[in-house]
Design a protein around this motif. Structure first.
Motif, PDB file in Angstrom:
ATOM      1  N   LEU A   9       0.835  -1.203   0.000  1.00 38.57           N
ATOM      2  CA  LEU A   9       0.000   0.000   0.000  1.00 38.57           C
ATOM      3  C   LEU A   9       0.869   1.252   0.000  1.00 38.57           C
ATOM      4  O   LEU A   9       0.535   2.261  -0.635  1.00 38.57           O
ATOM      5  CB  LEU A   9      -0.922  -0.016   1.220  1.00 38.57           C
ATOM      6  N   GLY A  10       2.003   1.191   0.684  1.00 37.58           N
ATOM      7  CA  GLY A  10       2.938   2.310   0.653  1.00 37.58           C
ATOM      8  C   GLY A  10       3.466   2.553  -0.747  1.00 37.58           C
ATOM      9  O   GLY A  10       3.634   3.711  -1.170  1.00 37.58           O
ATOM     10  N   ARG A  11       3.689   1.474  -1.491  1.00 39.65           N
ATOM     11  CA  ARG A  11       4.161   1.614  -2.874  1.00 39.65           C
ATOM     12  C   ARG A  11       3.097   2.299  -3.734  1.00 39.65           C
ATOM     13  O   ARG A  11       3.418   3.162  -4.553  1.00 39.65           O
ATOM     14  CB  ARG A  11       4.491   0.235  -3.451  1.00 39.65           C
ATOM     15  N   VAL A  12       1.842   1.938  -3.536  1.00 43.87           N
ATOM     16  CA  VAL A  12       0.750   2.565  -4.285  1.00 43.87           C
ATOM     17  C   VAL A  12       0.696   4.064  -3.997  1.00 43.87           C
ATOM     18  O   VAL A  12       0.520   4.889  -4.901  1.00 43.87           O
ATOM     19  CB  VAL A  12      -0.596   1.893  -3.934  1.00 43.87           C
ATOM     20  N   ILE A  13       0.856   4.426  -2.743  1.00 38.43           N
ATOM     21  CA  ILE A  13       0.812   5.842  -2.346  1.00 38.43           C
ATOM     22  C   ILE A  13       1.939   6.618  -3.021  1.00 38.43           C
ATOM     23  O   ILE A  13       1.740   7.725  -3.535  1.00 38.43           O
ATOM     24  CB  ILE A  13       0.897   5.970  -0.819  1.00 38.43           C
ATOM     25  N   VAL A  14       3.129   6.032  -3.036  1.00 39.25           N
ATOM     26  CA  VAL A  14       4.279   6.705  -3.647  1.00 39.25           C
ATOM     27  C   VAL A  14       4.083   6.840  -5.150  1.00 39.25           C
ATOM     28  O   VAL A  14       4.348   7.898  -5.746  1.00 39.25           O
ATOM     29  CB  VAL A  14       5.581   5.926  -3.329  1.00 39.25           C
ATOM     30  N   GLN A  15       3.605   5.779  -5.800  1.00 40.06           N
ATOM     31  CA  GLN A  15       3.434   5.801  -7.242  1.00 40.06           C
ATOM     32  C   GLN A  15       2.350   6.793  -7.678  1.00 40.06           C
ATOM     33  O   GLN A  15       2.485   7.487  -8.682  1.00 40.06           O
ATOM     34  CB  GLN A  15       3.092   4.394  -7.740  1.00 40.06           C
ATOM     35  N   ARG A  16       1.274   6.866  -6.929  1.00 38.83           N
ATOM     36  CA  ARG A  16       0.179   7.764  -7.282  1.00 38.83           C
ATOM     37  C   ARG A  16       0.390   9.181  -6.765  1.00 38.83           C
ATOM     38  O   ARG A  16      -0.223  10.122  -7.260  1.00 38.83           O
ATOM     39  CB  ARG A  16      -1.142   7.213  -6.730  1.00 38.83           C
ATOM     40  N   GLY A  17       1.196   9.303  -5.736  1.00 43.85           N
ATOM     41  CA  GLY A  17       1.395  10.609  -5.140  1.00 43.85           C
ATOM     42  C   GLY A  17       0.201  11.066  -4.325  1.00 43.85           C
ATOM     43  O   GLY A  17       0.058  12.266  -4.037  1.00 43.85           O
ATOM     44  N   SER A  18      -0.653  10.126  -3.951  1.00 42.33           N
ATOM     45  CA  SER A  18      -1.835  10.444  -3.150  1.00 42.33           C
ATOM     46  C   SER A  18      -2.280   9.194  -2.405  1.00 42.33           C
ATOM     47  O   SER A  18      -1.838   8.071  -2.717  1.00 42.33           O
ATOM     48  CB  SER A  18      -2.976  10.961  -4.029  1.00 42.33           C
ATOM     49  N   ILE A  19      -3.171   9.389  -1.450  1.00 41.81           N
ATOM     50  CA  ILE A  19      -3.673   8.266  -0.658  1.00 41.81           C
ATOM     51  C   ILE A  19      -4.919   7.711  -1.335  1.00 41.81           C
ATOM     52  O   ILE A  19      -5.913   8.432  -1.496  1.00 41.81           O
ATOM     53  CB  ILE A  19      -4.013   8.719   0.770  1.00 41.81           C
ATOM     54  N   PRO A  20      -4.912   6.439  -1.760  1.00 40.09           N
ATOM     55  CA  PRO A  20      -6.081   5.879  -2.443  1.00 40.09           C
ATOM     56  C   PRO A  20      -7.239   5.650  -1.478  1.00 40.09           C
ATOM     57  O   PRO A  20      -7.051   5.558  -0.269  1.00 40.09           O
ATOM     58  CB  PRO A  20      -5.546   4.552  -2.995  1.00 40.09           C
ATOM     59  N   ALA A  21      -8.428   5.559  -2.019  1.00 34.70           N
ATOM     60  CA  ALA A  21      -9.598   5.225  -1.214  1.00 34.70           C
ATOM     61  C   ALA A  21      -9.620   3.722  -0.995  1.00 34.70           C
ATOM     62  O   ALA A  21      -9.634   2.941  -1.957  1.00 34.70           O
ATOM     63  CB  ALA A  21     -10.875   5.675  -1.920  1.00 34.70           C
ATOM     64  N   GLY A  22      -9.594   3.312   0.254  1.00 34.19           N
ATOM     65  CA  GLY A  22      -9.581   1.891   0.551  1.00 34.19           C
ATOM     66  C   GLY A  22      -8.260   1.244   0.189  1.00 34.19           C
ATOM     67  O   GLY A  22      -7.221   1.899   0.080  1.00 34.19           O
ATOM     68  N   VAL A  23      -8.298  -0.082  -0.019  1.00 36.45           N
ATOM     69  CA  VAL A  23      -7.107  -0.857  -0.384  1.00 36.45           C
ATOM     70  C   VAL A  23      -7.290  -1.328  -1.821  1.00 36.45           C
ATOM     71  O   VAL A  23      -8.131  -2.196  -2.094  1.00 36.45           O
ATOM     72  CB  VAL A  23      -6.921  -2.069   0.562  1.00 36.45           C
ATOM     73  N   PRO A  24      -6.547  -0.770  -2.802  1.00 39.40           N
ATOM     74  CA  PRO A  24      -6.762  -1.061  -4.223  1.00 39.40           C
ATOM     75  C   PRO A  24      -6.679  -2.536  -4.579  1.00 39.40           C
ATOM     76  O   PRO A  24      -7.380  -2.985  -5.488  1.00 39.40           O
ATOM     77  CB  PRO A  24      -5.643  -0.269  -4.918  1.00 39.40           C
ATOM     78  N   PHE A  25      -5.844  -3.303  -3.896  1.00 37.16           N
ATOM     79  CA  PHE A  25      -5.639  -4.697  -4.271  1.00 37.16           C
ATOM     80  C   PHE A  25      -6.439  -5.667  -3.395  1.00 37.16           C
ATOM     81  O   PHE A  25      -6.215  -6.876  -3.435  1.00 37.16           O
ATOM     82  CB  PHE A  25      -4.151  -5.056  -4.204  1.00 37.16           C
ATOM     83  N   ALA A  26      -7.366  -5.176  -2.596  1.00 39.85           N
ATOM     84  CA  ALA A  26      -8.171  -6.044  -1.743  1.00 39.85           C
ATOM     85  C   ALA A  26      -9.224  -6.768  -2.574  1.00 39.85           C
ATOM     86  O   ALA A  26      -9.756  -6.229  -3.550  1.00 39.85           O
ATOM     87  CB  ALA A  26      -8.846  -5.229  -0.637  1.00 39.85           C
ATOM     88  N   ALA A  27      -9.538  -8.014  -2.176  1.00 41.52           N
ATOM     89  CA  ALA A  27     -10.519  -8.808  -2.913  1.00 41.52           C
ATOM     90  C   ALA A  27     -11.932  -8.263  -2.697  1.00 41.52           C
ATOM     91  O   ALA A  27     -12.743  -8.243  -3.610  1.00 41.52           O
ATOM     92  CB  ALA A  27     -10.448 -10.266  -2.469  1.00 41.52           C
ATOM     93  N   ALA A  28     -12.230  -7.810  -1.485  1.00 40.93           N
ATOM     94  CA  ALA A  28     -13.554  -7.270  -1.165  1.00 40.93           C
ATOM     95  C   ALA A  28     -13.505  -5.741  -1.229  1.00 40.93           C
ATOM     96  O   ALA A  28     -12.430  -5.136  -1.246  1.00 40.93           O
ATOM     97  CB  ALA A  28     -13.999  -7.732   0.221  1.00 40.93           C
ATOM     98  N   SER A  29     -14.676  -5.134  -1.264  1.00 42.41           N
ATOM     99  CA  SER A  29     -14.752  -3.679  -1.307  1.00 42.41           C
ATOM    100  C   SER A  29     -14.258  -3.077   0.011  1.00 42.41           C
ATOM    101  O   SER A  29     -14.646  -3.499   1.093  1.00 42.41           O
ATOM    102  CB  SER A  29     -16.198  -3.251  -1.555  1.00 42.41           C
ATOM    103  N   THR A  30     -13.388  -2.090  -0.105  1.00 43.61           N
ATOM    104  CA  THR A  30     -12.858  -1.418   1.090  1.00 43.61           C
ATOM    105  C   THR A  30     -13.005   0.098   0.965  1.00 43.61           C
ATOM    106  O   THR A  30     -12.260   0.852   1.594  1.00 43.61           O
ATOM    107  CB  THR A  30     -11.368  -1.776   1.292  1.00 43.61           C
TER     108      THR A  30
END
Length: 341
Positions: free
Chosen positions: A61-82
């Motif tokens: 999740l830290g990698r996603v934040i760095v790559q996007r430059g922002s905090i995503p809503a929920g957990v992008p790679f989670a199987a269920a909706s977050t």
């Protein structure tokens, strides 16, 4: 032998005489015994520690934040909706990502070992400041390490709490011994903690117990202001006031309701038995020799209930017991304290 006169003692100390030399040697020996204990536990942790599953998804999740430059809503790679999940742990996610990217799993294991070493050092200094002797401190640290073995040898997000939790206890105990404005250090400590691990709620609860059962008798105004500031501090995360929703979800999630996974209740397995035995051992030593104040007794009761409900919380119970239990040993037969509380 007659005692040194004050003037002679002062002169001997200033001149670097035998009195000063003896004190320096004794101090070095004391620090040496505690250092050996800490290094021994750290060596075992460094050899046996494993990387926990939550460490990997936090790093991802830290990698996603760095790559996007922002905090995503929920957990992008989670199987269920977050989408409803509010991210309060951005700082720990970035820290885990940096450790794994820079050093791989070795970085996570090194961080866990360092956290254990810092925790033991803080506990030792806290106990020493309260008047405990060196042998008693070493015994208490060893008992804690045995009882908390599974928590110490698994690199997970709680490694931040292993440092911040005993640090909060040290601040509160120092304030009880000598009330002062330094108790306000608890506020920035909680704010930092809230961005790293959800166990900040346990820290907040213990702070409130201290404020209501101890500090309010000494300085009611300071206690009230601290209570308000602490509540704001645990919401000082990227989620802001929605941090409350995160904490509520943390306490009422499905795994917690079912008592499964990391929320499994205290059982009869080997490590749970070791946890109970060490907690009772430390508790008996603390009661006989230190008689913890009311706020600590209330905190022990709360943590005991939490441990029964989820055995993983036992580490916080043990951490609270170390300093008062360290007072159990006396004189040169200190090591008998391991066998006779």
């Amino acid at each position: 032998m007659s005692a040194l006169a004050p003037a002679e003692a002062t002169a001997g100390t200033r001149a670097g005489g035998p009195l000063a030399t003896g004190r320096a040697r004794a101090l070095a020996q004391e620090h040496g015994w505690i250092a050996v204990t800490v290094l021994l536990v750290c060596a075992i942790v460094g050899r046996l520690a494993l990387v926990g599953g939550d460490a990997r998804w936090l790093a991802a999740l830290g990698r996603v934040i760095v790559q996007r430059g922002s905090i995503p809503a929920g957990v992008p790679f989670a199987a269920a909706s977050t989408a409803h999940w509010h991210n309060t742990l951005v700082l720990s996610e970035l820290a885990f990502y940096w450790l794994q990217r820079s050093f791989g799993d070795a970085g996570l294991l090194a961080a866990q070992t360092l956290a254990v070493g810092l925790a033991l050092t803080i506990l030792a200094r806290d106990a020493r400041a309260g008047g405990a002797r060196v042998a008693g401190i070493s015994q208490a640290l060893l008992l804690f390490s045995v009882g908390a073995f599974t928590s110490l040898t698994l690199a997970r997000v709680q490694l931040f709490s292993l440092v911040l939790y005993p640090l909060l206890l040290a601040v509160l105990r120092a304030d009880r011994r000598s009330p002062s404005r330094r108790v306000w250090l608890a506020v920035p400590l909680l704010a930092l903690w809230a961005n790293l691990h959800g166990v900040v709620l346990a820290g907040l609860a213990i702070l409130y117990l201290y404020l209501t059962l101890s500090l309010v008798r000494v300085n009611r105004g300071r206690a009230v202001l601290l209570a308000l500031a602490a509540l704001l501090a645990v919401c000082a995360t990227p989620a802001g006031l929605r941090s409350v929703d995160y904490y509520y979800g943390l306490a009422t999630n499905l795994a917690a309701q079912r008592g499964s996974g990391m929320w499994a209740p205290l059982g009869t397995g080997l490590f749970d038995v070791l946890l109970v035995v060490c907690a009772l051992w430390l508790g008996l030593r603390a009661w006989r020799c230190a008689r913890p104040p009311l706020w600590e007794l209330a905190a022990l009761g709360l943590l005991a209930l939490m441990t029964v409900r989820a055995s993983r919380d036992g580490v916080w119970l043990l951490l609270l017991l170390v300093a008062p239990a360290a007072h159990a040993s006396r004189a040169r037969r200190d090591w008998l304290g391991l066998l006779v509380p």
